[in-house]
Design a protein around this motif. Structure first.
Motif, PDB file in Angstrom:
ATOM      1  N   VAL A  77       0.887  -1.215   0.000  1.00 39.36           N
ATOM      2  CA  VAL A  77       0.005   0.052  -0.001  1.00 39.36           C
ATOM      3  C   VAL A  77       0.691   1.268   0.091  1.00 39.36           C
ATOM      4  N   THR A  81       0.600   4.048  -2.610  1.00 32.55           N
ATOM      5  CA  THR A  81      -0.263   5.210  -2.032  1.00 32.55           C
ATOM      6  C   THR A  81       0.690   6.551  -1.807  1.00 32.55           C
ATOM      7  N   GLY A 165      -1.283  -5.816  -1.249  1.00 27.42           N
ATOM      8  CA  GLY A 165      -1.472  -4.518  -1.178  1.00 27.42           C
ATOM      9  C   GLY A 165      -1.116  -3.402  -1.820  1.00 27.42           C
ATOM     10  N   GLY A 169      -3.749  -0.725  -2.555  1.00 29.78           N
ATOM     11  CA  GLY A 169      -3.497   0.628  -2.945  1.00 29.78           C
ATOM     12  C   GLY A 169      -3.784   1.339  -4.283  1.00 29.78           C
ATOM     13  N   ALA A 178      -6.670   3.100   2.596  1.00 28.45           N
ATOM     14  CA  ALA A 178      -6.275   1.709   2.236  1.00 28.45           C
ATOM     15  C   ALA A 178      -5.379   0.901   3.323  1.00 28.45           C
ATOM     16  N   THR A 182      -6.985  -2.505   4.900  1.00 24.57           N
ATOM     17  CA  THR A 182      -5.989  -3.742   4.804  1.00 24.57           C
ATOM     18  C   THR A 182      -5.844  -4.072   6.150  1.00 24.57           C
TER      19      THR A 182
END
Length: 265
Positions: A77, A81, A165, A169, A178, A182
């Motif tokens: 993520v 992100t 992930g 993301g 996110a 998660t």
């Protein structure tokens, strides 16, 4: 491609969230060790007991899996992100117009960090779990004999969870949302769905990410799908591997075609 990999490595290395994730990995893995030794069937007056069955030996060796299941997706993520949070995605695409190269670099770098996280959890087992188990009367060689059955799958599970992930993301983009989704999915939602499926349909919901990864890592099921007086029957290791591969690749593919190929501002 080499320059793209170097850029992604620098980005990940410079994000505080990555180091916080690694900082949490060791204590969570130690908690996993405590849970395994506390549940190893100790007798009255003994809170902890050495592992003495094949299942328990594998669980001790893979005691860091819970940390991996929670934290590896967060690495993925953060990898994507972080670009949206710090407004660097546009610059990334300008400097590297071939977006498949950008995504490929993120996939490779995320896998590398996930491997390092998996090794960190194994360090916790080696430093805390094995000496403690030996001090309780266990035989260290009986645990290390399970290395081939546990560690390769554990590392691969970490990589596939990190890719999950990364894909997640890519779809969500908002870093805080996110990460929270998660963590919530790992700690709350999966266990809730497993319990509901068992209570209502008498069905072992064993193909969700954490349980599938536990199957791939040598049937280390403690904490994944347990409840209702018994543990869920896990998939075979190769089935867990295929399921984990789907959990890793499908969100990544969907995220690429729905987000990565669109204009970024």
């Amino acid at each position: 491609m080499i320059n793209a990999l170097r850029a992604e490595l620098i980005k990940m290395r410079s994000m505080p969230g990555v180091w916080v994730t690694f900082g949490l990995g060791l204590p969570i893995a130690v908690l996993g060790v405590i849970g395994v030794l506390a549940g190893a069937g100790g007798f009255s007056g003994h809170t902890f007991y050495f592992v003495h069955t094949l299942r328990q030996q594998r669980e001790l060796l893979g005691a860091g899996y819970f940390a991996l299941a929670v934290l590896a997706p967060i690495l993925g993520v953060l990898c994507v992100t972080g670009e949206y949070r710090h407004k660097t995605m546009t610059t990334t695409f300008v400097l590297r117009p071939v977006r498949t190269q950008v995504l490929a670099a993120k996939v490779i770098v995320t896998a590398l960090w996930a491997v390092l996280l998996a090794l960190l959890t194994l360090v916790a087992v080696a430093v805390v779990g094995l000496p403690w188990n030996a001090g309780l009367g266990g035989v260290t060689s009986q645990v290390t004999d399970q290395i081939g059955a546990v560690i390769p799958g554990l590392v691969v599970s970490g990589v596939l969870l990190a890719w999950f992930g990364l894909g997640f993301g890519t779809l969500v983009k908002n870093q805080i949302a996110a990460i929270l989704l998660t963590i919530g999915g790992t700690l709350v939602l999966e266990g809730l769905l497993v319990a509901l499926a068992r209570a209502i349909f008498h069905y072992d919901l064993n193909w969700l990410p954490s349980a599938a990864g536990a199957a791939l890592a040598g049937d280390i099921a403690r904490g994944f799908g347990a409840g209702g007086g018994r543990e869920s029957r896990l998939l075979e290791w190769w089935q867990g591997g295929l399921v984990m591969l789907l959990w890793g690749i499908v969100p990544l593919t969907v995220g690429y075609f729905t987000t990565f190929r669109r204009d970024v501002t």
